[in-house]
Design an enzyme around this catalytic site. Structure first.
Site, PDB file in Angstrom:
ATOM      1  N   SER A 241      16.449  21.215 -14.191  1.00  0.00           N
ATOM      2  CA  SER A 241      15.326  22.073 -14.554  1.00  0.00           C
ATOM      3  C   SER A 241      15.898  23.409 -15.018  1.00  0.00           C
ATOM      4  O   SER A 241      16.919  23.869 -14.512  1.00  0.00           O
ATOM      5  CB  SER A 241      14.428  22.275 -13.339  1.00  0.00           C
ATOM      6  OG  SER A 241      13.699  23.473 -13.481  1.00  0.00           O
TER       7      SER A 241
ATOM      8  N   LYS B 107      16.670  20.966  -8.768  1.00  0.00           N
ATOM      9  CA  LYS B 107      16.014  19.746  -9.247  1.00  0.00           C
ATOM     10  C   LYS B 107      16.869  18.859 -10.134  1.00  0.00           C
ATOM     11  O   LYS B 107      17.679  19.327 -10.910  1.00  0.00           O
ATOM     12  CB  LYS B 107      14.723  20.118 -10.012  1.00  0.00           C
ATOM     13  CG  LYS B 107      13.657  20.643  -9.078  1.00  0.00           C
ATOM     14  CD  LYS B 107      12.318  20.671  -9.773  1.00  0.00           C
ATOM     15  CE  LYS B 107      11.766  19.277  -9.945  1.00  0.00           C
ATOM     16  NZ  LYS B 107      10.507  19.283 -10.667  1.00  0.00           N
TER      17      LYS B 107
ATOM     18  N   GLU C  81      10.844   8.230 -16.192  1.00  0.00           N
ATOM     19  CA  GLU C  81       9.478   8.655 -16.530  1.00  0.00           C
ATOM     20  C   GLU C  81       9.104   8.213 -17.940  1.00  0.00           C
ATOM     21  O   GLU C  81       7.977   7.781 -18.207  1.00  0.00           O
ATOM     22  CB  GLU C  81       9.359  10.178 -16.426  1.00  0.00           C
ATOM     23  CG  GLU C  81       9.529  10.693 -15.005  1.00  0.00           C
ATOM     24  CD  GLU C  81       9.668  12.208 -14.981  1.00  0.00           C
ATOM     25  OE1 GLU C  81       8.638  12.899 -14.956  1.00  0.00           O
ATOM     26  OE2 GLU C  81      10.807  12.698 -14.999  1.00  0.00           O
TER      27      GLU C  81
ATOM     28  N   HIS D 229       0.834  -1.224   0.000  1.00  0.00           N
ATOM     29  CA  HIS D 229       0.000   0.000   0.000  1.00  0.00           C
ATOM     30  C   HIS D 229       0.865   1.270   0.000  1.00  0.00           C
ATOM     31  O   HIS D 229       0.426   2.320   0.466  1.00  0.00           O
ATOM     32  CB  HIS D 229      -0.948   0.034   1.200  1.00  0.00           C
ATOM     33  CG  HIS D 229      -1.749  -1.229   1.371  1.00  0.00           C
ATOM     34  ND1 HIS D 229      -3.010  -1.387   0.840  1.00  0.00           N
ATOM     35  CD2 HIS D 229      -1.430  -2.395   1.978  1.00  0.00           C
ATOM     36  CE1 HIS D 229      -3.453  -2.609   1.144  1.00  0.00           C
ATOM     37  NE2 HIS D 229      -2.506  -3.238   1.827  1.00  0.00           N
TER      38      HIS D 229
END
Ligand code: ARG
Length: 468
Positions: free
Chosen positions: A278, A284, A291, A157
């Site tokens: 970024s 970042k 992804e 979970h």
């Protein structure tokens, strides 16, 4: 008002529209190697059986070799007016050798020709994917062996459940890839029958030798039914179905990499080889490769669905609809290949943050099950009651905002008088993972022996492409 952009495109009338919808050369030129290999095997067989002369065969082979060299060099001009790769090559062959070129198509049709070419392309690609899986598994097994003892939280979970080892987690993915590899292997075995010689759909009256062409092209045997031979695309569907499942597996690891590399988790380090900065937020490091691997799943499963819908309801045998198979096959399998390459690169690159992982492994009362098991084992309490006692001790720890091993003995005894000092020996995460020695369990010692088993198996199960 007419749309200028689209209006202009079709201004030349029905002929141009027909050419545009009918032509496949824009994408099926990818099949040129397979097309030439098939034509060489076919013409060699035609000469062997006396259907054409040896001189014609030699001229055909020399012409095809020249064409291959031109395509390889990028000097071959593909023409849309000639529809597809088969007609482009045949027309060029006629230009080069004249009448003999026309004899190549004896006892053959574009229907068995295209079935053969696509099959050969899928087979070549499956062999390549097989070696990519072998690579990915080897890299991951090595990483698992290296970090067999690194503890981390195991999740259900997406909540900390029980401590596990990093190596054990990686080997879970290796198990999935082994099943993927086996699915592709099964698909390849079923694929490996040669459709060449089925001709248009009914076979031929020429005395061809189908066993000869099948053997020359590396098939186990010729297909047994000429109608099925030209109507079948199961081999492509099976490959895309296996690819969809494999992509789903890669997406789950990719998602874990996205989570693990986030500032909130920092479970693993991934160098800037597979991340990007970024343009506006200097802090970042975005896990773009992971992804995109995650996203390819949609595309690959989409290819499977698209081809399945193209094939659905088609009466036997060949229908032009089937020309729509190629873009799905190419895109689906090539996307999987790229996703595998990116995943292998990331697996080679990523390193666990052992200190952070150990801290996280101990949070969320992850050794609560060990406490309950201890109560059962040492005090003879039934598991259900032990579960209840543990719950109350967890509540104490939660109240004090601390971990289970920081709950005092007096506090524990207030819940159950029989608890002794000994209990602390099972509350550390190292003790917890070390005790999970049941077959398939997460103990570092298990991980080391499983990694060895994988290394031996991978040494034995070499990629198809590297076997002799
Ligand atoms: N370009 C066609 C395809 O990809 C080749 C087969 C054409 N056969 C035919 N009977 N028109 O399916």
């Amino acid at each position: 008002m007419s749309n200028r952009m689209w209006g202009g495109r079709f201004a030349t009338g029905p002929d141009a529209i027909m050419e545009e919808i009918n032509a496949s050369i824009g994408f099926d030129q990818k099949l040129w190697r397979q097309d030439i290999a098939g034509s060489k095997a076919h013409s060699a067989m035609l000469a062997e059986t006396g259907i054409i002369t040896g001189a014609d065969r030699d001229a055909i082979h020399a012409g095809l070799d020249e064409i291959a060299a031109e395509i390889e060099a990028g000097t071959f001009v593909f023409e849309r007016g000639l529809e597809d790769i088969h007609m482009n090559i045949e027309a060029k062959l006629a230009e080069k050798i004249g009448a003999a070129a026309g004899r190549l198509h004896t006892a053959r049709s574009r229907n068995d020709q295209v079935a053969l070419d696509v099959k050969l392309w899928v087979r070549d690609t499956l062999d390549h994917l097989d070696s990519q899986f072998h690579d990915l598994m080897s890299v991951t097994v090595a990483k698992a062996a290296e970090h067999a003892g690194v503890v981390m939280p195991g999740f259900t979970h997406l909540q900390s459940a029980q401590p596990v080892t990093f190596g054990h987690h990686l080997l879970a993915h290796v198990e999935m890839w082994a099943r993927d590899r086996a699915r592709f292997k099964d698909a390849r075995a079923r694929l490996n029958e040669c459709p060449l010689g089925a001709a248009a759909l009914a076979g031929t009256s020429f005395p061809i030798d189908r066993a000869m062409t099948a053997q020359a092209l590396g098939f186990d045997r010729p297909t047994a039914n000429s109608m099925d031979s030209v109507a079948d695309r199961d081999y492509a569907l099976e490959a895309l179905a296996a690819a969809s499942i494999a992509a789903m597996h890669l997406s789950r690891l990719a998602e874990e990499i996205v989570i693990w590399t986030s500032a909130q988790f920092r479970f693993v380090k991934l160098s800037d080889k597979f991340t990007t900065g970024s343009s506006i937020m200097p802090q970042k490091r975005n896990p773009d490769a992971a992804e995109l691997v995650r996203a390819k799943t949609g595309r690959i499963a989409g290819s499977f669905n698209a081809l399945l819908m193209v094939m659905k309801g088609l009466p036997l045998t060949y229908q032009k609809d089937m020309q729509e198979d190629k873009e799905q096959i190419f895109d689906g399998l090539e996307s999987l290949s790229l996703a595998l390459a990116a995943t292998t690169g990331m697996m080679r690159d990523l390193e666990p943050e052992a200190v952070i992982l150990r801290r996280a492994a101990g949070s969320g009362f992850s050794t609560a099950t060990d406490l309950a098991d201890w109560l059962v084992r040492e005090l003879g309490i039934p598991f259900r009651e032990a579960h209840h006692v543990t719950g109350r001790i967890v509540a104490i720890a939660a109240d004090r905002d601390t971990t289970l091993d920081k709950v005092t003995l007096a506090e524990m005894q207030s819940v159950h008088a029989g608890i002794t000092e000994e209990v602390y020996s099972v509350l550390s995460v190292s003790r917890s993972v070390g005790s999970r020695v049941s077959y398939g369990g997460t103990a570092p010692k298990n991980v080391r022996s499983q990694a060895k088993r994988w290394q031996a198996r991978l040494a034995k199960e070499k990629p198809i492409a590297e076997r002799d």
